[in-house]
Design a protein around this motif. Sequence first.
Motif, short mmCIF file in Angstrom:
data_model
loop_
_atom_site.label_atom_id
_atom_site.label_comp_id
_atom_site.label_asym_id
_atom_site.label_seq_id
_atom_site.Cartn_x
_atom_site.Cartn_y
_atom_site.Cartn_z
N VAL A 12 0.86 -1.18 0.00
CA VAL A 12 0.00 0.00 0.00
C VAL A 12 0.89 1.23 0.00
O VAL A 12 1.94 1.25 0.65
N LEU A 13 0.48 2.28 -0.71
CA LEU A 13 1.19 3.56 -0.68
C LEU A 13 0.59 4.43 0.42
O LEU A 13 -0.62 4.59 0.49
N PHE A 14 1.44 4.96 1.26
CA PHE A 14 1.02 5.91 2.28
C PHE A 14 1.48 7.30 1.85
O PHE A 14 2.64 7.49 1.50
N VAL A 15 0.57 8.27 1.87
CA VAL A 15 0.87 9.63 1.44
C VAL A 15 0.65 10.57 2.62
O VAL A 15 -0.44 10.60 3.20
N ASP A 16 1.67 11.34 2.97
CA ASP A 16 1.56 12.34 4.03
C ASP A 16 0.75 13.51 3.49
O ASP A 16 1.14 14.14 2.50
N ALA A 17 -0.36 13.84 4.12
CA ALA A 17 -1.25 14.90 3.64
C ALA A 17 -0.61 16.28 3.75
O ALA A 17 -0.96 17.18 2.98
N GLN A 18 0.34 16.48 4.67
CA GLN A 18 0.96 17.79 4.84
C GLN A 18 2.08 18.05 3.85
O GLN A 18 2.18 19.14 3.30
N ASP A 39 7.93 1.94 -9.42
CA ASP A 39 8.20 0.68 -10.11
C ASP A 39 7.23 0.41 -11.26
O ASP A 39 7.32 -0.61 -11.93
N GLY A 40 6.28 1.33 -11.49
CA GLY A 40 5.34 1.20 -12.59
C GLY A 40 4.05 0.48 -12.23
O GLY A 40 3.13 0.43 -13.04
N ASN A 41 3.95 -0.07 -11.04
CA ASN A 41 2.74 -0.75 -10.59
C ASN A 41 1.80 0.22 -9.88
O ASN A 41 2.23 1.22 -9.32
N GLU A 42 0.51 -0.11 -9.90
CA GLU A 42 -0.47 0.69 -9.18
C GLU A 42 -0.78 0.03 -7.84
O GLU A 42 -0.93 -1.18 -7.75
N TYR A 43 -0.85 0.88 -6.79
CA TYR A 43 -1.12 0.40 -5.44
C TYR A 43 -2.23 1.24 -4.83
O TYR A 43 -2.41 2.41 -5.18
N PRO A 44 -2.96 0.68 -3.85
CA PRO A 44 -3.96 1.48 -3.12
C PRO A 44 -3.26 2.59 -2.35
O PRO A 44 -2.12 2.44 -1.91
N VAL A 45 -3.94 3.72 -2.16
CA VAL A 45 -3.37 4.88 -1.48
C VAL A 45 -4.10 5.12 -0.17
O VAL A 45 -5.32 5.18 -0.12
N ILE A 46 -3.33 5.27 0.90
CA ILE A 46 -3.85 5.63 2.22
C ILE A 46 -3.22 6.96 2.59
O ILE A 46 -2.00 7.09 2.61
N LYS A 47 -4.05 7.97 2.89
CA LYS A 47 -3.55 9.29 3.28
C LYS A 47 -3.44 9.35 4.80
O LYS A 47 -4.36 8.98 5.51
N VAL A 48 -2.28 9.79 5.27
CA VAL A 48 -2.03 9.92 6.71
C VAL A 48 -1.76 11.38 7.05
O VAL A 48 -1.27 12.15 6.22
#
Length: 81
Positions: A12-18, A39-48
């Motif tokens: 899973v990709l984690f994205v920092d909202a700030q 890496d060219g693959n798609e992953y689910p995104v979780i915003k933290v």
Amino acid sequence: MKEAIHPNYKKVLFVDAQSGFTFLSGSTLSSSETMKWEDGNEYPVIKVDISSDTHPFYTGRQKFTDVGGRVDRFKKKYNMK
């Protein structure tokens, strides 16, 4: 080991909202939103809300933000000016 008791981990990709800092990690969380990783693959995104990129322990900077009047309520509760 017992069968069928362990969670199903996936990447899973984690994205920092700030700051927008993004990192890939294994997690049991899922999301309908996806994003393409390096890496060219798609992953689910979780915003933290906070990650190692913005946490004061890792950055050495203390940043106190007023979110929804929390600071005012705290000051009022403890009679601080």
